[in-house]
Write an enzyme that holds these catalytic residues in place. Structure first.
Site, PDB file in Angstrom:
ATOM      1  N   CYS A 156      15.922   9.127   8.949  1.00 36.32           N
ATOM      2  CA  CYS A 156      15.971   9.707  10.286  1.00 36.32           C
ATOM      3  C   CYS A 156      16.114  11.224  10.199  1.00 36.32           C
ATOM      4  CB  CYS A 156      17.162   9.160  11.046  1.00 36.32           C
ATOM      5  SG  CYS A 156      17.186   7.372  11.117  1.00 36.32           S
ATOM      6  N   ARG A 200       9.800  13.319   6.807  1.00 38.55           N
ATOM      7  CA  ARG A 200      10.832  12.374   6.373  1.00 38.55           C
ATOM      8  C   ARG A 200      10.448  10.927   6.691  1.00 38.55           C
ATOM      9  NH1 ARG A 200      15.919  15.021   5.874  1.00 38.55           N
ATOM     10  NH2 ARG A 200      17.106  13.271   6.671  1.00 38.55           N
ATOM     11  N   TRP A 260      13.962   6.262  11.615  1.00 38.74           N
ATOM     12  CA  TRP A 260      13.351   5.386  10.616  1.00 38.74           C
ATOM     13  C   TRP A 260      14.238   4.155  10.593  1.00 38.74           C
ATOM     14  CZ3 TRP A 260      13.818   3.171   5.655  1.00 38.74           C
ATOM     15  CH2 TRP A 260      12.595   2.808   5.072  1.00 38.74           C
ATOM     16  N   ASN A 312      21.975   9.749  11.731  1.00 36.07           N
ATOM     17  CA  ASN A 312      21.225   9.475  10.509  1.00 36.07           C
ATOM     18  C   ASN A 312      22.212   8.856   9.528  1.00 36.07           C
ATOM     19  OD1 ASN A 312      19.689   9.532   8.182  1.00 36.07           O
ATOM     20  ND2 ASN A 312      19.861  11.744   7.889  1.00 36.07           N
ATOM     21  N   GLY A 313      21.876   7.682   8.987  1.00 34.93           N
ATOM     22  CA  GLY A 313      22.772   7.030   8.032  1.00 34.93           C
ATOM     23  C   GLY A 313      22.952   5.563   8.381  1.00 34.93           C
ATOM     24  N   GLU A 331       7.034  -0.808 -16.485  1.00 30.21           N
ATOM     25  CA  GLU A 331       7.154   0.144 -15.378  1.00 30.21           C
ATOM     26  C   GLU A 331       6.921   1.576 -15.875  1.00 30.21           C
ATOM     27  OE1 GLU A 331       7.032   0.194 -12.341  1.00 30.21           O
ATOM     28  OE2 GLU A 331       8.001   2.040 -11.681  1.00 30.21           O
ATOM     29  N   LYS A 362       4.094   4.138 -14.535  1.00 28.37           N
ATOM     30  CA  LYS A 362       4.426   5.476 -14.009  1.00 28.37           C
ATOM     31  C   LYS A 362       3.557   6.529 -14.673  1.00 28.37           C
ATOM     32  CE  LYS A 362       6.079   5.197 -11.088  1.00 28.37           C
ATOM     33  NZ  LYS A 362       6.442   3.946 -10.510  1.00 28.37           N
ATOM     34  N   GLU A 399      -0.334   6.153 -13.761  1.00 27.80           N
ATOM     35  CA  GLU A 399      -0.766   6.398 -12.378  1.00 27.80           C
ATOM     36  C   GLU A 399      -0.700   7.866 -11.988  1.00 27.80           C
ATOM     37  OE1 GLU A 399       1.465   4.433  -9.220  1.00 27.80           O
ATOM     38  OE2 GLU A 399       3.318   4.609 -10.337  1.00 27.80           O
ATOM     39  N   HIS A 427       0.155  -8.593 -33.539  1.00 27.80           N
ATOM     40  CA  HIS A 427      -0.880  -9.604 -33.258  1.00 27.80           C
ATOM     41  C   HIS A 427      -2.183  -8.965 -32.764  1.00 27.80           C
ATOM     42  CE1 HIS A 427       1.874 -12.831 -34.116  1.00 27.80           C
ATOM     43  NE2 HIS A 427       2.775 -12.202 -33.386  1.00 27.80           N
ATOM     44  N   LYS A 458      -0.318   4.805  -0.839  1.00 25.40           N
ATOM     45  CA  LYS A 458       1.091   4.425  -0.873  1.00 25.40           C
ATOM     46  C   LYS A 458       1.264   2.946  -0.558  1.00 25.40           C
ATOM     47  CE  LYS A 458       5.486   5.016  -1.271  1.00 25.40           C
ATOM     48  NZ  LYS A 458       5.957   4.977  -2.670  1.00 25.40           N
TER      49      LYS A 458
HETATM   50  C1  AGP Z   1       3.966   2.137  -8.076  1.00 25.85           C
HETATM   51  O1  AGP Z   1       4.356   3.421  -8.312  1.00 25.85           O
HETATM   52  C2  AGP Z   1       2.985   1.921  -7.001  1.00 25.85           C
HETATM   53  N1  AGP Z   1       3.047   2.785  -5.940  1.00 25.85           N
HETATM   54  C3  AGP Z   1       2.628   0.477  -6.711  1.00 25.85           C
HETATM   55  O2  AGP Z   1       2.531  -0.224  -7.911  1.00 25.85           O
HETATM   56  C4  AGP Z   1       3.528  -0.304  -5.749  1.00 25.85           C
HETATM   57  O3  AGP Z   1       4.756  -0.586  -6.358  1.00 25.85           O
HETATM   58  C5  AGP Z   1       2.801  -1.597  -5.316  1.00 25.85           C
HETATM   59  O4  AGP Z   1       1.598  -1.257  -4.700  1.00 25.85           O
HETATM   60  C6  AGP Z   1       3.633  -2.462  -4.417  1.00 25.85           C
HETATM   61  O5  AGP Z   1       3.896  -1.837  -3.209  1.00 25.85           O
HETATM   62  P1  AGP Z   1       4.977  -2.416  -2.204  1.00 25.85           P
HETATM   63  O6  AGP Z   1       6.303  -2.359  -2.921  1.00 25.85           O
HETATM   64  O7  AGP Z   1       4.913  -1.516  -1.023  1.00 25.85           O
HETATM   65  O8  AGP Z   1       4.613  -3.829  -1.904  1.00 25.85           O
END
Ligand code: AGP
Length: 608
Positions: free
Chosen positions: A2, A27, A75, A101-102, A481, A485, A488, A504, A603
């Protein structure tokens, strides 16, 4: 997250509030509202949707005349996005108005008390509790009412408050949510963040925890929670507007990495009560928890990786078999589900198409679904039988960091809850794990403070062609993970392997100078992974190790070591991931990539 703005001065407040809210749009928000005092009454307009709607409804502020006001972009946390849940919130008579906010952690308890005293609630928000609580304590002295309210509420907050019978004054107060105030030629301003006031002043005061400020057109007076006046020094802001949006950080991703200690605490703290884990939103009785015979954790990308880690946590602690599945696979593979199955869908956005389709598939079969979701009111949150929110706040960088960390915490809490109810954990181990969880934010901060060291190492690998991440058990999940990171945001090819699998086939890819990052956080597997590190090192690899402090033996097989503090074996992912996120970040910016918006990625992936 927020956003709060407030203004009192010689100008019309509404246009200044709308302008300030626009500066806080970055934000993230789902609704917005403003309340303006016209000298006689406080009038409010609020609405779901973009600020454009609020601008239209108020004719760019013209329909709300007055020189004092507060505004808010919401938010959603408590209660879905809606006109009613949008801020500001009034007390019953409309004489006190609040923006917040919070998260008020004990709002349910306070709400019940207030209802018993005859207060009626209009919204589902935690904030409305504060409007009524202030009303209850208000006897003509705003400062007294505010401090009494502060003694009652638990959680995090920044408030902007106006009292109708104190024209010419705005109050602001905060604890664990950001708030600044500034004085300009035209009057005094409050805001959640610097960009909202930069147009008017560069001299701002950062309000500290449990400090209160009374703003009038000409002055700002600061108080502590004991209502004593305190002195504060202003800070001159040198950042430009762009940097200010990111709180002075160069990128959203870095800012979000630095928010991790806070959001992790926000996610576990409301659920740790009197030495127990309390997850009211789980909606399952102890009997139902005992009846679960199988768990599926279904998700995509990083959220899937949290499931990979938490498989070990659930199986180790609660002794329930867990299958972790990519949502895009799960939805088409006709999984075996029955009334003893619980399916957990993990998603930051709550809108990922594959995860949503998987959820619908499960529901069609009449099986219970729990959503672990960050965005309140999102599709997965609405359609799951029960939803447990992660309190990461809006995440703007495409590469997830803080939402990932809160997804881990939510699943640790669930595993602990299940273990306790099913009697698979001793009281001593349970209590020790809660203590370890409470230490995580501080340990994360410590790791973040070492960022320059990681940056120096990362700068050596800007030209890398391939990077491999290896580990065993939870460390393999961390490797997955870390590899995602790196690839990507830096566009460097990278793979994660279970360390024992290298021989293997994959080991044939190792050549002079190839970077292999080994993760070693599980004591019983240290020796095994060190052997795998030696295997690649003798074939010319440069080896980076991320391991627990004390494991100095690793130095014989590594060229470079990053030590993480000791924690419970099931929580190590939360710490080991920090230097590896930083590594990916610094490789990306070193290569000049668009770290917050990597190519070809969105995103939220709302298409199949
Ligand atoms: C990771 O950095 C990505 N942005 C991507 O793998 C993400 O975690 C995935 O698309 C899942 O998204 P969600 O958590 O919004 O479902």
């Amino acid at each position: 997250m927020c956003g709060i703005v407030g203004y009192i001065g010689g100008e019309q407040a509404a246009p200044i509030l709308l302008d300030g809210l626009a500066k806080l749009e970055y934000r993230g928000y789902d609704s917005a509202g403003i309340a303006v005092y016209n000298g006689e009454e406080i009038r409010m307009v609020k609405s779901m949707g973009r600020l454009k709607v609020l601008n239209e409804l108020t004719h760019d502020g013209a329909t709300l005349p007055g020189t004092a006001g507060i505004g808010h972009t919401r938010w959603a946390t408590h209660g879905a996005p809606s006109d009613t849940n949008a801020h500001p919130h009034f007390n019953e008579t409309g004489s006190i108005v609040v923006v917040h906010n919070g998260i008020i952690e004990n709002y349910q308890k306070l709400k019940q008390k207030l209802i018993r005293r005859g207060y009626e609630f209009r919204s589902e928000t935690d904030t409305e509790v504060v409007a009524h609580l202030l009303d209850y304590y208000y006897k003509g002295n705003p400062l007294e009412a505010i401090t009494r309210m502060m003694h009652q509420v638990e959680g995090s907050y920044a408030f902007g408050i106006m009292f109708q019978d104190h024209p010419g004054e705005i109050y602001a107060v905060r604890k664990d949510s950001p708030l600044i105030v500034g004085h300009a030629e035209k009057g005094s301003l409050i805001a959640s963040d610097v960009p909202a006031v930069l147009k008017y002043t560069r001299s701002v005061y950062f309000i500290e925890n449990e400090e209160i400020v009374r703003l009038t057109q000409d002055e700002m007076v600061f108080y502590n929670i004991d209502e004593e006046e305190i002195d504060k020094e202003p800070v001159t802001i040198e950042w430009d507007v762009n940097a200010a949006e990111k709180g002075g950080y160069e990128h959203f991703m870095l800012k979000e990495m630095y928010e991790q200690p806070k959001v992790v605490r926000d996610t576990f703290s409301p659920r740790l009560k009197n030495g127990d884990v309390v997850i009211e939103e789980l909606g399952m009785s102890d009997e139902e928890i005992r009846e679960v015979r199988k768990l599926y954790i279904v998700a995509c990308g990083s959220a899937y990786h949290t499931g990979m880690t938490c498989k070990y946590v659930f199986e180790g602690l609660a002794r329930i078999p867990v299958e972790v599945d990519l949502a895009s696979e799960f939805r088409y593979r006709n999984p075996i589900l029955d009334e003893h199955t619980l399916v957990i869908i993990v998603s930051q956005s709550g809108e990922t198409a594959d995860s949503l389709a998987a959820l619908r598939e499960v529901k069609k079969r009449g099986v219970r679904v729990l959503g672990i979701v960050n965005v309140v009111g999102s599709s997965i949150a609405r359609e799951a039988d029960n939803v447990m929110y992660t309190w990461a706040g809006p995440e703007i960088a495409v590469a997830t960091t803080k939402a990932y960390s809160t997804q881990l915490i939510a699943q640790y809490l669930l595993a602990l809850k299940f273990a306790k109810v099913r009697g698979t954990i001793s009281d001593v181990e349970f209590a020790g794990m809660l203590e370890d969880m409470e230490r995580l934010p501080e340990q994360m901060e410590m790791l973040l403070s070492n960022k320059e060291r990681v940056q120096r190492f990362a700068n050596r690998y800007l030209a890398a062609r391939d990077v491999f991440f290896i580990g065993r058990g939870i460390d393999y999940a961390i490797s997955m993970e870390s590899s995602l990171k790196l690839k990507e945001i830096s566009y460097i090819h990278s793979e994660a392997y279970a360390a024992g699998e290298l021989k293997h086939g994959t080991i044939s890819l190792i050549e002079e100078g190839t970077l292999v990052a080994a993760v070693l956080t599980q004591e019983d597997l240290f020796k095994k992974t060190i052997s795998n590190m030696l295997e690649v090192k003798t074939r010319g690899a440069c080896v980076l190790a991320v391991t627990q402090v004390g494991n100095t033996e690793v130095e014989k097989a590594a060229d470079y070591v990053i030590y993480i503090p000791k924690t419970n074996r099931y929580f190590t992912n939360s710490l080991a991931i920090i230097p590896l996120q930083l590594f990916a970040y610094y490789v990306s910016i070193g290569k000049g990539c668009d770290v917050d918006k990597p190519r070809n990625l969105a995103k939220s992936v709302t298409v199949e």
